[in-house]
Structures are given as C-alpha cells and as structure tokens.
Design a protein around this motif. Structure first.
Motif, mmCIF file in Angstrom:
data_model
loop_
_atom_site.group_PDB
_atom_site.id
_atom_site.type_symbol
_atom_site.label_atom_id
_atom_site.label_comp_id
_atom_site.label_asym_id
_atom_site.label_seq_id
_atom_site.Cartn_x
_atom_site.Cartn_y
_atom_site.Cartn_z
ATOM 1 N N VAL A 32 -50.506 -34.876 -6.730
ATOM 2 C CA VAL A 32 -49.730 -35.383 -5.591
ATOM 3 C C VAL A 32 -48.301 -34.848 -5.659
ATOM 4 C CG1 VAL A 32 -48.776 -37.461 -4.515
ATOM 5 C CG2 VAL A 32 -51.144 -37.463 -5.341
ATOM 6 N N ASP A 39 -48.121 -31.112 -4.799
ATOM 7 C CA ASP A 39 -48.330 -30.820 -3.378
ATOM 8 C C ASP A 39 -47.026 -30.866 -2.580
ATOM 9 O OD1 ASP A 39 -50.953 -30.186 -3.096
ATOM 10 O OD2 ASP A 39 -51.637 -32.199 -2.593
ATOM 11 N N TYR A 47 -42.431 -26.824 -1.773
ATOM 12 C CA TYR A 47 -42.469 -25.935 -0.602
ATOM 13 C C TYR A 47 -42.595 -24.454 -0.972
ATOM 14 C CZ TYR A 47 -41.107 -29.621 2.713
ATOM 15 O OH TYR A 47 -41.069 -30.723 3.505
ATOM 16 N N CYS A 74 -40.356 -22.398 -2.223
ATOM 17 C CA CYS A 74 -39.172 -21.791 -1.592
ATOM 18 C C CYS A 74 -38.982 -20.326 -1.998
ATOM 19 C CB CYS A 74 -37.911 -22.548 -2.004
ATOM 20 S SG CYS A 74 -37.859 -24.228 -1.395
ATOM 21 N N HIS A 75 -38.363 -19.602 -1.082
ATOM 22 C CA HIS A 75 -37.966 -18.223 -1.386
ATOM 23 C C HIS A 75 -36.739 -18.243 -2.288
ATOM 24 C CE1 HIS A 75 -37.014 -14.002 -0.880
ATOM 25 N NE2 HIS A 75 -35.776 -14.374 -0.621
ATOM 26 N N ASP A 76 -36.730 -17.412 -3.330
ATOM 27 C CA ASP A 76 -35.587 -17.352 -4.245
ATOM 28 C C ASP A 76 -35.159 -18.786 -4.573
ATOM 29 O OD1 ASP A 76 -33.535 -16.361 -5.788
ATOM 30 O OD2 ASP A 76 -32.177 -16.009 -4.102
ATOM 31 N N ALA A 77 -36.086 -19.517 -5.124
ATOM 32 C CA ALA A 77 -35.982 -20.976 -5.165
ATOM 33 C C ALA A 77 -34.718 -21.493 -5.846
ATOM 34 C CB ALA A 77 -37.209 -21.538 -5.866
ATOM 35 N N PRO A 78 -34.037 -22.406 -5.186
ATOM 36 C CA PRO A 78 -32.805 -22.978 -5.746
ATOM 37 C C PRO A 78 -33.019 -23.659 -7.104
ATOM 38 C CG PRO A 78 -33.004 -23.562 -3.426
ATOM 39 C CD PRO A 78 -34.300 -22.900 -3.821
ATOM 40 N N VAL A 81 -34.875 -28.474 -2.504
ATOM 41 C CA VAL A 81 -34.574 -28.634 -1.076
ATOM 42 C C VAL A 81 -35.070 -29.979 -0.551
ATOM 43 C CG1 VAL A 81 -34.584 -26.151 -0.661
ATOM 44 C CG2 VAL A 81 -36.668 -27.480 -0.241
ATOM 45 N N ALA A 87 -32.345 -32.377 -0.476
ATOM 46 C CA ALA A 87 -31.565 -32.288 0.765
ATOM 47 C C ALA A 87 -32.340 -32.914 1.928
ATOM 48 C CB ALA A 87 -31.245 -30.827 1.084
ATOM 49 N N ALA A 88 -33.648 -32.690 1.943
ATOM 50 C CA ALA A 88 -34.443 -33.142 3.085
ATOM 51 C C ALA A 88 -34.663 -34.646 3.086
ATOM 52 C CB ALA A 88 -35.795 -32.425 3.087
ATOM 53 N N ALA A 128 -52.565 -30.515 1.879
ATOM 54 C CA ALA A 128 -51.771 -31.119 0.824
ATOM 55 C C ALA A 128 -52.140 -32.591 0.673
ATOM 56 C CB ALA A 128 -50.286 -30.982 1.148
ATOM 57 N N ASP A 129 -52.093 -33.052 -0.585
ATOM 58 C CA ASP A 129 -52.334 -34.463 -0.868
ATOM 59 C C ASP A 129 -53.757 -34.882 -0.489
ATOM 60 O OD1 ASP A 129 -51.489 -36.756 -2.025
ATOM 61 O OD2 ASP A 129 -50.292 -37.478 -0.341
ATOM 62 N N ILE A 144 -32.847 -27.142 5.410
ATOM 63 C CA ILE A 144 -32.795 -27.601 4.016
ATOM 64 C C ILE A 144 -32.767 -26.425 3.042
ATOM 65 C CG2 ILE A 144 -33.891 -29.817 4.550
ATOM 66 C CD1 ILE A 144 -36.492 -28.676 3.376
ATOM 67 N N CYS A 155 -34.844 -23.887 2.310
ATOM 68 C CA CYS A 155 -36.013 -23.524 1.498
ATOM 69 C C CYS A 155 -36.273 -22.019 1.541
ATOM 70 C CB CYS A 155 -37.252 -24.276 1.964
ATOM 71 S SG CYS A 155 -37.839 -23.795 3.602
ATOM 72 N N GLY A 156 -35.833 -21.374 2.646
ATOM 73 C CA GLY A 156 -35.999 -19.924 2.723
ATOM 74 C C GLY A 156 -37.382 -19.454 3.105
ATOM 75 N N ARG A 157 -38.242 -20.356 3.520
ATOM 76 C CA ARG A 157 -39.584 -19.923 3.894
ATOM 77 C C ARG A 157 -39.559 -19.051 5.141
ATOM 78 N NH1 ARG A 157 -43.663 -24.871 2.557
ATOM 79 N NH2 ARG A 157 -44.438 -24.310 4.601
ATOM 80 N N ALA A 214 -38.638 -15.584 3.871
ATOM 81 C CA ALA A 214 -39.740 -14.903 3.169
ATOM 82 C C ALA A 214 -40.799 -14.432 4.164
ATOM 83 C CB ALA A 214 -40.365 -15.834 2.137
ATOM 84 N N MET A 252 -30.466 -13.574 5.040
ATOM 85 C CA MET A 252 -30.160 -14.594 4.037
ATOM 86 C C MET A 252 -28.748 -14.308 3.568
ATOM 87 S SD MET A 252 -32.254 -15.523 0.599
ATOM 88 C CE MET A 252 -31.557 -16.554 -0.675
ATOM 89 N N ARG A 278 -27.224 -19.360 0.728
ATOM 90 C CA ARG A 278 -28.527 -19.650 1.335
ATOM 91 C C ARG A 278 -28.400 -20.077 2.790
ATOM 92 N NH1 ARG A 278 -32.584 -19.698 -2.321
ATOM 93 N NH2 ARG A 278 -34.010 -20.814 -0.962
#
Lengths: 451, 432
Positions: A38, A41, A44, A46-50, A105, A108-109, B68-69, B347, B349-351, B354, B366, B370
């Motif tokens: 869980v 899941d 996300y 993320c790209h170039d993940a923080p 992220v 933040a969300a 998911a989940d 937020i 995430c950069g998706r 990508a 980008m 960010r």
C-alpha cells in the motif's frame, strides 16, 4: 530492591520488570508485506526525484519503491545497498523527515510523504533476513588499505574497498565494530542487536580484517599505518565532549550523555541501569533527545531538556522533539546552565534565560532552578586525537574533494572530517566516495574498468 | 431530486440502473437484495433450455487486473450461464416479479440456434410475468464452443434469424445483447434491427487472459494447471463500450435503435456518459461485484444531482453527446491549444517533463528549482502531460484565439477547417 519512579537519587529498577521490554521496543515497527504494498503504491516515480536528490547517498528511491511494488523486495534492497551499504541502519536512524520524506512531492501535495524510510527498511530487512550479500568481490588487487574507525564512514569505506578487490584492515578503538550505530543511538531505534548483525552481514563481502581495541595515538600511529599500507582512511568520529563551562560541572551524577547512551546500549539488563528521579539534559540535538527519552523510559519521574537557543535552531528535528514530548520529556528553550548546585552530588541546576543579540547569545539576569539528581551533558562532541601533520578546517580534519586530507595517501570522512551534516547517512556517503577516490588513486587508469 | 424514472422500450423502472445478466442476478436471494438496495431493474442470469443444467468449473472462475492499492480495474470470468434447473429459476423469477412489480425484470436466454428451442422456452418465461427478454449472443467462453453465445453474435445472419424467431413467438420486448468480439459492431446491430429487435444491449465481455502465473506458466484463473480465455469486464472496458455504443447511436441505419449501455459502469458519472452517448439506460455488474449492491445509492444521488445542476430531465441527457461524435476528418484543425501548468498547484513530480521529453515533443522545460514550463514553440497540445499529471487540473489546455499566431507553426489561427479541405490531402481538391 523495590525502587519506584519516586525513589530519590540515581537508582536502578524504577519500573516493573516487564516494563523495560515494552519501553524499549522497536520505535517504528516494520511494515508487513501488505502495508509495504500500500505504501509503495503511493510513489509517483518522479523524474529526477527530489527524494533521491535529498539523500546524501543518492539512493534511487523511485526505483527501489517500484521494485517493492512489483514484488521484488530483494532487488529493491540491492538498489538501496549499491548506494548505501548501511541502508538497513539508515532506514532506522535517518531523519527522513528532514531528508527524503521532506522532499517527497506528496509532502507538498498532501502533507503526507511516501514512507520512504519504512519502505527502505522493508526491503533491506527482507534481503538481510536471507543473510545474503548481493555484491561480489572483484579480483584481488594486492593493495592493502587501513581504515581507522569502524563506524558508519569506516564500514562504508571498508566494504567498498573490499568489493573493489583491495585488502582492508579495519581498526577500532572500542571492543566492537559499529561506532555510533553500536554505541551512540537510542536502543529503540536499532533493536535486536541490529548494529552487530549488520556488521556481520557486511563483512561477508570478504577481504576485511577487523582489529578492535586499536586507537590512533595509542596502539596505532598514522606514520606507522602510512608505512604499512597503500592508503589510509580515517573515520575516527568525534570522541571528545564539549564542557558546559558552568560552575560545579564536576559534581557527581553530572555526566556526558554519550557515555550514558553507550552504557545503556551495552547493558544486558536495563533494570540494573541506574537513572535519576529528576533528570536534566542540557543540549538540543539528537543525542540530547536520545538521552532524555531513554531516561524517561528507564523510569525517571521528571526529565527536562534545556537548550540555550530557540526551537528552530535545535539539532533535533520536529519529529524527534515530538517523539520526546510524547514520552513525557519537557523541553525548555532559550536557557543556558550557569551553576550546578549540590553537596558532592548534584541537587539542582541553575539556568539563565538567554537573549539573541547582534553580538551573539547573551545571558540575561532572569534565572531559574531545576531540581536534578542526574544531569546529562549533550552539547556536542569534538574531534580528539588528530594525528600530527593533518590540517584542520575549523574543528575538523580539512579535506578536499572526496575526503583527501592534507597528507598524501590519507583520506578522511564521517563526523571527523570537514563538510556535511554529522549524520550516519552522510558518513556512509563520505566513506563510499573516499573509497572510490582511493581506488582511482591506487589503480590509475584501471579504475574505470572495475567500476 | 431529479426524476430518474426510466422507460426503456416500454419497460418501466424507478431509475435507469439495472443489474446486468451475470453472477449477481443468478438467484432470487441476490435479486431481492438488489431490489432492496435500490436497483431499478435486473436482467436475470441467462437461462438455458430445460433438462440437465450446464455445469461450472469447481476451481477459480474469476481473474483480475489491478491498479494502485489493488483497486480492481478489470475482471474476467469463465462462468457459464445459470447452472440451476430451469424450473427453479422460473419459479423464483415469478416470485420476485410479484413482490417487486415496480422494478424491471428482464430474463436473459440462451438456447441452441433452432427455432423449436426458442419456441419452447419463450412461453415459460412469459408466464413468469417478466417484463422482457435479452438474447445472450455475447458470452465469449464455454457456451460459444457449443454454438451459442458469441458464436451466434459473431454471425449477423444468425442474430437476425433468432431475433425474428423471438419477435414471432413472444409479446415481450426483445433486447439483443451484442458481443464486442467482432470487427464492426454495426453489423450485428443492424442484423438485430432487421430481425425486429426492440433494442440492443452492449457490450458483453471481451475475450481475455488477465495474467499468466509465472511459476505454473499457465493463464489465470488457473484450473489444474490450465487456463481458458474468459470474458473481460469492469472499468477497463468502458472506453471500448462507449465507442461501440456511440457508433450504433450515430450510424444512419441504426440511429434511434434503443440501446442499453453496458461495460464498466462504476459511478454515476460513467452512467451519465453512456446515456449522453445514446444509451437509454445502463446495466452494471463489476461495480456491484466489487463493492456490493449499495453502490447504486451513489449512482442515484450523483445522476440526480447532475441533472438538477444542469436543469435537465433524464430524457434530455440521453443522446446529448451523439451529435458531437464525428469522424476524424471533420475535426477542426484550427483548434490550437497549448498546455498550461498551474505553478501553484504543481507538486514538482516532473512526470510531465519525463513524458514529454522522453516520449513526446520536448515541449516542457525543467528550470531551476524544479519549475516546469511549457515551450509553446514545441507544444503540439497532445495532452500527455495532462494525462500523466497526478494533480487534477494542474495542467490544462488553453485555446489560442483566432488571429493569434501559433509559435510552433508560425501560422495564424483561422476559422474552422478540417482535413477534407487541407492542402496536404490528396483528395481535397475533389472536395466541394
């Protein structure tokens, strides 16, 4: 012996026998497989993940979480451990709330980050439960390297060097390897002797000889090591403790928090460990929190942490402070000790409120006294026993690049070296990077091929 | 509260939400629970001919696809038609209809492709007081191996023939349930219409293998090491169903043929979409199988609130989107949009980055810290960034006004113009 929380003085056995096990149980119990699924899941990818950027060891967090989500926890562990060989301990002790999880992220969300630390523990626990070392040692290079200090930096450096085919001798001044993982972290963060299990697991890479009871400046000298080895890595930590510089500091039952924590970690029977009824901890970092919380868990009636500056300047994160408060520790900020009072043993500590001014922190005339039959000093550790010839930067060993000291053939990393926060994860990164640099220096152009 | 009363080919129900012919409608016990929960109608699980009933497998009969989940996105099944004796089903249907006269009760039927077989069963069903029949020409597994189900539905001539037999032998409305396992849904739909069917219902399930057991090397669900394709349904099939429903609704020959919409209806919104594309009502199965019969309450309140907010009657919604379903060639090529990223909602995430950088048009920058911004000179408005963004409405498409210059093409945005008149179209000169 029938002591209670109300027994005056510094005495053992304040709690019922069964209470110790509950009090010192795993602070953040491991996720089970469903909980991990869980939690995973929610990532996300993320790209170039923080989170990865925020990690001092640059663990590829999105990748390892995706590997957990797809049912390959051991592959996830390998992703983690390839960057951070102490990923198991870091999953337990990292202040994730100020590193990867702060950067997530979803923080933040939704104000609720992916549980990266607990997922990391899930993956590394799975792999370590099998006892397997997922990395193989390269062909022997014939090079010999001395690593001084078997804490996080030294272990990390030793493992990486051994993996690259070098022969490593790992020295430590204490009886056991592990450094602060073994001696300096609250017991409830690394239950079931995890520090020693992790060391034993790590040693499976082969090529590392551990020699304990070997201190630099006593049994060992830098000249001797430099003469006998192709390279030396110093990960000697900060073994000195800052003084309070308050009158009466020498009274009995006033001691260093690190000694108390170390004694607690090494004791086989927590009910035999004496603790005060009124405990005062001076300092605002993780060590102060660990000492304060564990005093409370041992049965102290009142535990107060006093820090000279404001909350925002405290070394302990908000999460740590909340944890302390939840265990009943009172935190006072903006006050510094001026006098330790008592006939022989401490009975009170007098504090003065402080004021931030343009010239720095000053004491005001407003004072107060706290009842104290035990005082722990946790106002920072210092570098001690630096070998002659090494340049210092401030109060640490000066380094350039990945841990190169001013002496040729000698590298340094972890808390003893300049740069970075004094965190386990930072030490691991520095040890690893110094190892790569040592390898490059010793192997020259061949190094690239091994990598 | 909007009036949700539904009249579908003369069959009345208090709302347009029916349970589809499927496992949830196999027995009196379930159907009574469904009606108590508020379902407007039920299509009773398919009856076969009299005599020894079919048998089902005794191992797993469902397989799943998860999001998911473990959110169930797709379900497949290898269950056959009812495995209970015909007379038991008929007796129960009669009892339920007697107790719930205001609800729609339609009976699904599948018997061999012979007129005598249909002639034999129709009076028996009629005698129960049921409101109508649905011809199961869709079931893609098991029964099709015996020349029934989708084996009939895939041959338009058979569809027409059986529909005609039924119309000739009963006074009940006849709904023909169509299989999607066919290249052009219009062919069986037209055939049903020619045969005199009162309506079509679609889609039935889609041939599928949900997954493969990588230890047994066998399809799921696995029966003793073997697997057989099943019928796929649930949220995953909704787009396929919507398209097929819309094709029948807008096709000149079939326009006006009543449609009962089926395929992944999970929320009131899904139902409203089917209705807007021309369905007169909807049938639901997987949502009920996933969450229980209570889900209908959300469907009722949601659709009602929506109609109230739009000040529309249910009948106003039906088919409302059909005129806007068109062929690609008529789409306005002068409708130029650009992606816009709401920096406050982002937020980071950069998706979007990508996706655009790796797989699309390199139209998202980008920047330091960010910050993600759209480069209008590259953005083709493909919408992929919108689709992959985890935050709803963070990325939207903004239309360039007429007269504005598209920085990507350097062209001024003009009036409506489509492919039929485009200079690159070799046939364009032939157009009027």
């Amino acid at each position: 012996m029938s002591n209670t929380q109300l027994t005056p003085g510094v005495v053992p056995g304040r709690l019922a026998r069964g209470a110790y096990g509950d009090n010192f149980a795993d602070m953040a119990p491991p996720l089970d497989a469903h909980e991990a699924a869980v939690a995973a899941d929610r990532c996300y990818f993320c790209h170039d993940a923080p989170c990865t950027v925020a990690c001092p060891t640059s663990i590829d967090v999105p990748l390892f979480i995706r590997q957990i989500a797809t049912g390959t926890a051991e592959a996830a562990a390998k992703t983690i451990l390839s960057q951070n060989i102490l990923g198991g301990m870091c999953a337990r002790v990292c202040p994730t709330e100020t590193l990867c999880e702060e950067a997530c992220v979803r923080e933040a969300a939704e104000g609720k980050p992916v549980e990266i630390g607990r997922l990391q523990r899930f993956a590394t626990d799975r792999l370590m439960a099998k006892g397997a070392m997922p990395f193989a040692r390269a062909a022997a290079t014939g090079r010999r390297i001395a690593v001084v200090g078997a804490g996080p930096a030294g272990l990390s450096a030793a493992h990486r060097l051994a993996m690259l085919g070098h022969d490593v001798t790992l020295y430590d001044g204490r009886e056991k390897a592990g450094g602060l993982n073994e001696y300096g972290i609250a017991a409830y963060k690394a239950v079931d002797d995890f520090a020693q299990s992790e060391v034993a697991w790590l040693m499976q890479i082969g090529g590392i000889t551990v020699k304990t009871g070997q201190r630099l400046g006593h049994e060992l000298s830098l000249e001797g090591l430099s003469g006998n080895f192709d390279a030396v890595f110093l990960g000697i930590g900060l073994t000195g403790v800052n003084a309070l510089r308050a009158e009466g500091e020498e009274k009995s039952h006033v001691r260093d928090a690190v000694d108390f924590i170390s004694e607690l970690r090494q004791t086989g029977d927590l009910s035999a460990l004496p603790v005060g009824r009124d405990v005062v901890v001076i300092g605002g970092g993780m060590t102060a929190v660990d000492a304060a919380v564990q005093s409370k868990l041992l049965g102290a009636e009142h535990v107060t942490m006093v820090y000279r500056r404001g909350e925002a300047q405290m070394g302990a994160s908000e999460y740590e402070r909340e944890h302390a408060a939840s265990k009943g520790v009172r935190i006072i900020t903006g006050a510094a000790p001026v006098r330790v009072i008592g006939e022989g043993a401490v009975t009170h500590v007098e504090f003065a409120y402080t004021e931030e001014g343009p010239g720095g922190l000053t004491l005001t005339d407003h004072t107060f006294r706290l009842k104290a039959d035990q005082v722990f000093k946790a106002i920072g550790q210092t570098l001690e026993g630096v070998p002659e010839g090494l340049h210092l930067a401030g109060r640490k060993i000066a380094v350039t690049g990945p841990g190169r000291t001013s002496v040729k053939g000698v590298w340094a990393g972890g808390d003893c070296a300049q740069g970075g926060d004094d965190l386990t994860v930072t030490a691991v990164a520095e040890g690893r990077d110094a190892a790569m640099d040592i390898h490059a220096a010793l192997m020259g152009h061949q190094a690239g091929a091994v990598r | 509260m909007a009036d949700l009363t539904s009249d579908f080919v003369g069959i009345k129900s208090p709302n347009p939400f029916w349970l589809a012919s499927a496992p949830p409608t196999d027995k009196e016990y379930n159907v009574r629970r469904a009606f108590e929960a508020g379902w407007g109608g039920v299509v009773w699980k398919t009856l076969g001919e009299a005599g020894p009933p079919v048998v089902n497998v005794n191992g797993p009969r469902y397989g799943a696809v998860y999001g998911a989940d473990r959110r169930l996105l797709g379900l497949n099944n290898i269950e056959l038609i009812t495995d209970r004796p015909l007379e038991v089903n008929l007796r129960e249907i009669k009892a339920v209809k007697r107790d719930y006269p205001d609800r729609a009760l339609v009976v699904s039927i599948m018997v061999p492709c012979e007129e005598a077989a249909w002639k034999a069963i129709l009076p028996l069903v009629e005698e129960t007081g049921a409101d109508g029949i649905e011809l199961n020409f869709g079931c893609p597994h098991g029964m099709s191996e015996r020349g029934m189900g989708s084996a009939v539905g895939q041959v338009p001539e058979y569809v027409e023939m059986v529909a005609r037999w039924c119309k000739a032998n009963t006074r009940m409305p006849v709904i023909v349930k169509l299989t999607p396992n066919i290249s052009n849904i219009l062919m069986p739909a037209e055939a049903a219409q020619r045969g005199g069917a009162d309506a079509v219902s679609l889609i039935n399930t889609i041939n599928s293998i949900t997954s493969v057991d990588l230890d047994l090397f066998a399809p799921e669900p696995t029966i003793d090491g073997k697997g057989s394709h099943g019928g796929y349904c649930g949220p995953a099939v909704k787009p396929i169903a919507l398209s097929m429903v819309s094709e029948i609704a807008r096709h000149a020959e079939t326009r006006g043929l009543p449609i009962s919409g089926i395929g992944g209806v999970t929320t009131w919104r899904d139902a409203a979409e089917f209705l807007a594309l021309g369905a007169g009502n909807v049938q639901v199965c997987t949502a009920a199988m996933t969450y229980g019969f209570k889900v209908v309450q959300e469907m009722i309140s949601g659709l009602s609130d929506y109609l109230d907010a739009k000040e529309m009657a249910l009948s106003d919604l039906v088919g409302r989107a059909v005129p806007n379903v068109t062929d690609w060639q008529y789409l306005n090529l002068n409708y130029v949009t650009k992606a816009r990223i709401d920096q406050d909602a982002c937020i980071k995430c950069g998706r979007c980055y990508a996706a655009c950088e790796d797989t699309s048009h390199q139209a998202i920058w980008m920047k330091e810290g960010r910050v993600f911004e759209v480069n209008d000179a590259e953005c083709v408005a493909c919408n992929l960034c919108v689709d992959v963004c985890p935050v709803e409405d963070c990325i939207t498409m903004e239309r360039l006004e007429q007269g504005a210059t598209d920085p990507r093409t350097g062209r001024v945005v003009g009036d409506y113009a489509n492919w039929t008149t485009h200079p690159n179209n070799p046939s364009a000169t032939a157009a009027e």
